[in-house]
Design a protein around this motif. Structure first.
Motif, PDB file in Angstrom:
ATOM      1  N   VAL B 248     -63.527  18.752  14.551  1.00 46.65           N
ATOM      2  CA  VAL B 248     -63.759  17.452  15.167  1.00 46.65           C
ATOM      3  C   VAL B 248     -63.380  16.349  14.184  1.00 46.65           C
ATOM      4  CG1 VAL B 248     -65.508  15.913  16.089  1.00 46.65           C
ATOM      5  CG2 VAL B 248     -65.562  18.306  16.681  1.00 46.65           C
ATOM      6  N   GLY B 249     -63.755  16.550  12.908  1.00 45.89           N
ATOM      7  CA  GLY B 249     -63.391  15.574  11.885  1.00 45.89           C
ATOM      8  C   GLY B 249     -61.890  15.480  11.714  1.00 45.89           C
ATOM      9  N   ASN B 255     -55.966  11.451  14.815  1.00 42.16           N
ATOM     10  CA  ASN B 255     -55.815  10.345  15.758  1.00 42.16           C
ATOM     11  C   ASN B 255     -55.770   8.995  15.052  1.00 42.16           C
ATOM     12  OD1 ASN B 255     -55.661  12.000  17.893  1.00 42.16           O
ATOM     13  ND2 ASN B 255     -57.711  11.595  18.688  1.00 42.16           N
ATOM     14  N   GLY B 256     -55.771   9.003  13.741  1.00 42.90           N
ATOM     15  CA  GLY B 256     -55.554   7.768  13.010  1.00 42.90           C
ATOM     16  C   GLY B 256     -56.804   7.040  12.593  1.00 42.90           C
ATOM     17  N   ALA B 257     -57.951   7.726  12.598  1.00 43.03           N
ATOM     18  CA  ALA B 257     -59.184   7.090  12.139  1.00 43.03           C
ATOM     19  C   ALA B 257     -59.680   7.845  10.912  1.00 43.03           C
ATOM     20  CB  ALA B 257     -60.222   7.103  13.245  1.00 43.03           C
ATOM     21  N   ALA B 264     -62.087   7.546  17.798  1.00 41.45           N
ATOM     22  CA  ALA B 264     -60.694   7.841  18.083  1.00 41.45           C
ATOM     23  C   ALA B 264     -60.525   9.055  18.982  1.00 41.45           C
ATOM     24  CB  ALA B 264     -59.944   8.066  16.775  1.00 41.45           C
ATOM     25  N   LEU B 265     -61.645   9.731  19.318  1.00 38.47           N
ATOM     26  CA  LEU B 265     -61.504  10.987  20.071  1.00 38.47           C
ATOM     27  C   LEU B 265     -61.117  10.735  21.518  1.00 38.47           C
ATOM     28  CD1 LEU B 265     -64.410  13.223  18.782  1.00 38.47           C
ATOM     29  CD2 LEU B 265     -61.996  13.401  18.298  1.00 38.47           C
ATOM     30  N   GLY B 272     -65.816   8.553  23.252  1.00 44.74           N
ATOM     31  CA  GLY B 272     -65.439   9.363  22.100  1.00 44.74           C
ATOM     32  C   GLY B 272     -66.649   9.779  21.289  1.00 44.74           C
ATOM     33  N   GLN B 273     -67.557   8.832  21.084  1.00 41.01           N
ATOM     34  CA  GLN B 273     -68.775   9.158  20.336  1.00 41.01           C
ATOM     35  C   GLN B 273     -69.558  10.264  21.045  1.00 41.01           C
ATOM     36  OE1 GLN B 273     -69.983   8.052  17.492  1.00 41.01           O
ATOM     37  NE2 GLN B 273     -68.671   6.341  17.006  1.00 41.01           N
TER      38      GLN B 273
END
Lengths: 113, 320
Positions: B248-249, B255-257, B264-265, B272-273
């Motif tokens: 997940v990380g 995704n650029g975060a 960003a998910l 996303g959260q």
């Protein structure tokens, strides 16, 4: 109607707390393992059960009522089982109940050896 | 105190008491964890260890004066340290003025989960939680490396005969357990997925799930439990949980975060959260449950091997 609910709830709570206290006294005062376990086992199941029933009378909505019913069923199932298992474990480890007469103990112990 | 059994029981009672004062201080999540992990599973695992090591402590020849001195010294230093701490419950203590206001005021907007503890644990402090999961995983690997018994001997007729005689002995508790286990498992799942809204989460759920399986193992024997859950499957799940968490990380990084930035998910940050927290709680639950089961299985297997060796020795002694 409201008063009847209140009074019966209070009555149940009172009986339940009396039973719990008597169980505590029994735990301290009874002479050996089995009688102590009897005091705790019987009064805890019934005492906790009565307290839960008393709380059911006071529960404001159905959700809390049903949660209390589930807890009651769980205690009714688990309490007696744990007492049973405890007694059984004590029996298997050769813990003999304390009997009243002195010679009675001698007879049983001599017959076992 | 020389009787280790009593020590373990006292530790369990202490955990339960501290859980109840956590409840009194309105820290329900901590209380739940303490009750499930401290009073429940760790007491159980210590009892399992006692069955192998024996019940009483070894008598020591020397007087442990030096140890007492060290303990007293450390204790008094710690108490001295507490004098510098702010008073209990004071409003402008550093802990209340650093990040806590942001968690309390913004977390509903940023994470969108009613239970602040979960959003702190799984989102703001996701990296710390990842560390905890890795620690648990490492503990499981350590126990396996130390205690794992290669191949189990095939089941012979004698052990099945023992199993049958045990069935009559434990009839009552076996039937009650059979009735209870589905509800325990269901409750574990409830705790797992309800962690966003009330007390609960992956750690507690994993421990409760493991407790159900351990109960089953204790009553029906290791051989039967092995048929239900085999070792390689649990090892796989334990690793998969950590992997899921880490992935997940990584995905949020791709995704650029930042690492573990769940915004960003999905296209919507709050969604996303939600997704991120659900996934990592699932990973935590899997790892915790399977590591606990693994630890118990390895200890029980050791114990069984010991017993079998004793039996064989007894038979040989009789024939001589």
């Amino acid at each position: 109607m409201d008063m009847i609910l209140n009074i019966s709830g209070a009555l149940c709570l009172l009986v339940g707390s009396f039973l719990c206290i008597s169980g505590g006294v029994g735990l301290l005062r009874f002479p050996d393992f089995y009688t102590r376990m009897h005091a705790v086992g019987v009064t805890d199941t019934l005492g906790a059960g009565m307290i839960l029933i008393g709380l059911m009378f006071y529960s404001p909505d159905f959700l809390i009522f049903s949660k209390l019913v589930i807890i009651l069923l769980l205690t009714l199932l688990i309490g007696p089982t744990t007492s049973h298992v405890l007694a059984k474990a004590a029996m298997q480890n050769n813990l003999k109940p304390k009997l009243q007469q002195e010679d009675n103990i001698k007879e049983t112990s001599s017959s076992n050896y | 105190m020389k009787d280790l059994f009593a020590v373990v029981m006292l530790l369990g009672i202490y955990s339960l008491l501290s859980a109840s004062f956590f409840v009194a201080m309105d820290a329900v999540d901590v209380a739940f964890t303490e009750a499930a992990v401290g009073a429940g599973i760790s007491t159980l695992l210590m009892l399992v260890v006692i069955t192998i090591t024996g019940r009483s402590e070894k008598t020591t020849r020397h007087k442990p004066l030096l140890a007492l001195l060290v303990v007293v010294f450390t204790g008094s230093m710690l108490i001295y340290g507490t004098f510098d701490m702010p008073y209990f419950g004071i409003a402008d203590a550093p802990i209340h003025s650093h990040v806590a206001p942001r968690y309390i005021q913004e977390s509903m907007k940023e994470v969108g989960i009613p239970n602040i503890v979960t959003s702190v644990l799984a989102s703001y402090r996701a990296f710390d939680t990842f560390g905890e999961v890795v620690v648990i995983f490492t503990a499981g690997i350590g126990v396996m490396a130390l205690l794992s018994v290669g191949r189990r001997p095939e089941e012979n007729e004698k052990t099945t005969a023992i199993d049958d005689s045990m069935h009559e002995q434990y009839l009552v508790i076996r039937i009650v357990t059979k009735m209870l286990i589905p509800f325990i498992l269901l409750y574990a799942l409830y705790v797992q997925f309800h962690g966003d809204f009330g007390p609960g989460g992956g750690f507690q759920a994993g421990v409760i799930f493991a407790a159900a399986i351990i109960l089953y193992t204790m009553l029906f024997g290791l051989t039967t439990a092995r048929k239900v859950i085999n070792q390689s499957f649990i090892q796989f799940i334990a690793a998969a949980g950590v992997l899921l968490y880490g992935c997940v990380g990584i995905v949020s990084m791709l995704n650029g975060a930042n690492f573990f930035d769940y915004n960003a998910l999905a296209s919507d940050p709050v969604a996303g959260q939600h997704l991120g927290i659900l996934l990592i709680e699932w990973g935590v639950g899997c790892t915790v449950a399977s590591v606990m089961i693994m630890i118990f299985f390895n200890f029980a297997e050791r114990r069984e091997m010991q017993q079998n060796n004793e039996k064989i020795n007894n038979i040989e002694g009789d024939s001589l």
